[in-house]
Design an enzyme around this catalytic site. Structure first.
Site, short mmCIF file in Angstrom:
data_model
loop_
_atom_site.label_atom_id
_atom_site.label_comp_id
_atom_site.label_asym_id
_atom_site.label_seq_id
_atom_site.Cartn_x
_atom_site.Cartn_y
_atom_site.Cartn_z
N VAL A 114 1.63 2.05 -9.28
CA VAL A 114 2.80 2.67 -9.91
C VAL A 114 3.52 3.59 -8.93
CG1 VAL A 114 3.62 4.22 -11.72
CG2 VAL A 114 1.96 2.45 -12.25
N CYS A 115 2.76 4.41 -8.19
CA CYS A 115 3.40 5.32 -7.24
C CYS A 115 4.21 4.54 -6.22
CB CYS A 115 2.39 6.14 -6.47
SG CYS A 115 1.20 6.94 -7.50
N GLY A 116 3.62 3.48 -5.71
CA GLY A 116 4.32 2.70 -4.71
C GLY A 116 5.64 2.19 -5.24
N SER B 132 -1.42 3.67 -4.75
CA SER B 132 -1.65 3.15 -6.10
C SER B 132 -0.40 2.40 -6.55
CB SER B 132 -1.98 4.28 -7.06
OG SER B 132 -0.79 4.92 -7.47
#
Lengths: 174, 180
Positions: free
Chosen positions: A59-61, A57
């Site tokens: 933001v996580c990346g 996803s």
């Protein structure tokens, strides 16, 4: 933030993020196909636990890419960084390889979210980990924790400040 | 979580606009980041529009594991800056985001009047590596969490990087400050 006198005060309410002063619950999770990692095996070094909702996803990346860029800073504190989400070990492997992450991603996959729940970092409605950060000291005690709004990349300033506040090891030979 | 710029404008910074401008915009960016590329023309138009009311500074925040050319591109901008050509290089880098290999960087240096051999040596020896890292770490400590990240009068701008919204925010910051 109130100081908690009983380290177990939050352990029985899984929705509350574990707070500073709490011994970090030990766990053993798959870190690669066929390999497991135990938190207690890192005793003696500070540990950064990064709970995040999903591999891939956006933001996580971005969040993990930033931490990946800061591995030298974390190593300066002798700290180990562990990413944790409910994705499977094969998904983690593909994600970590694609992004060149220099830290392990642990699969909180079965029973799903068990470790995330232990830390009060599980989103029951979504079935994913929260976006939450913990800094654990050399003795295995949580010294800092932070719950980020799920859509917000929390950055790294809080982690670095927490690492800098850890006491330097006494009598440790270097 | 810090959302305030911990390092104010420093002598090493690349700045356009008057020091007493009512609004200061600081961008942390990465020359290989597509979102920064998209923000570049927006910032340029905003600079035109606000004129002397705006002071703009650009700082490097290369995520080099994700963007393999970003670190050297930032170092080349610093090298050009050393020869008084930072902003020309800045423009070239954002206009050529898909060609940021070392050979291209040296070519851009030559085209803005920087000696090509010196520019190649600057990259090879990491002459400006620590300066870029200094800016990156200042960004980390200010709560930069991705690129581009903007600070308006020292406060992180968390809204969408959209020309209308960014312009309106800068206009009101300029207005608030000039009434003090």
């Amino acid at each position: 933030m109130m100081a908690r006198t009983s380290p177990d005060a939050t352990a029985d309410s899984p929705s509350a993020l574990l707070q500073p002063g709490t011994p970090a619950p030990d766990f053993s999770l798959e870190s690669a196909p066929g390999a497991t990692m135990e938190l207690s095996s890192l005793r003696g070094r500070p540990v950064i636990l990064v709970f995040y909702p999903n591999d891939w996803s956006p933001v996580c990346g971005d969040e993990l890419a930033l931490y990946n860029e800061l591995m030298d800073e974390f190593r300066r504190h002798d700290a180990e960084l562990l990413g944790i989400s409910v994705d499977s070990v094969w998904c983690h492997t593909a994600f970590g390889d694609a992004r060149h992450f220099a830290f392990p991603l642990l699969a909180d996959f079965e029973p799903k979210g068990r470790v995330s729940r232990m830390y009060g970092a599980y989103r029951a409605g979504d079935g994913t980990s929260e976006r939450a950060l913990f800094v654990i000291d050399r003795d295995g005690v949580i010294r800092w924790s932070y719950l980020s709004p799920v859509g917000v990349n929390p950055g790294a300033d809080g982690i670095l400040t927490a690492l800098e506040a850890l006491p330097t090891p006494t009598g440790a030979s270097r | 979580m810090s959302a305030r710029l911990v390092r104010p404008i420093e002598p090493d910074d690349h700045v356009v606009g008057p020091p007493n401008a009512p609004v200061t915009l600081v961008e942390y960016g990465d020359y290989e980041c597509p979102h920064c590329g998209a923000a570049y023309p927006i910032v340029e138009r905003i600079r035109q529009r606000l004129g002397d009311r705006l002071r703009f500074a650009y700082r490097h925040f290369p995520l080099s594991e994700a963007h393999p050319h970003a670190q050297h591109a930032a170092e080349m901008a610093e090298a050009a800056g050393e020869r008084g050509a930072f902003w020309e290089m800045h423009r070239l880098l954002f206009e050529h985001q898909s060609a940021l290999d070392d050979a291209s960087l040296v070519r851009y240096a030559a085209s803005v009047g920087v000696d090509a051999d010196w520019a190649a040596e600057a990259l090879a020896t990491g002459m400006f590596e620590s300066r870029v890292r200094h800016q990156f770490m200042g960004g980390v400590r200010s709560g930069v969490n991705g690129t581009p990240t903007f600070f308006i009068n020292g406060m992180r701008y968390d809204l969408t990087v959209n020309e209308r919204v960014l312009t309106a925010t800068l206009e009101s910051a300029a207005l608030a400050n000039s009434h003090v």
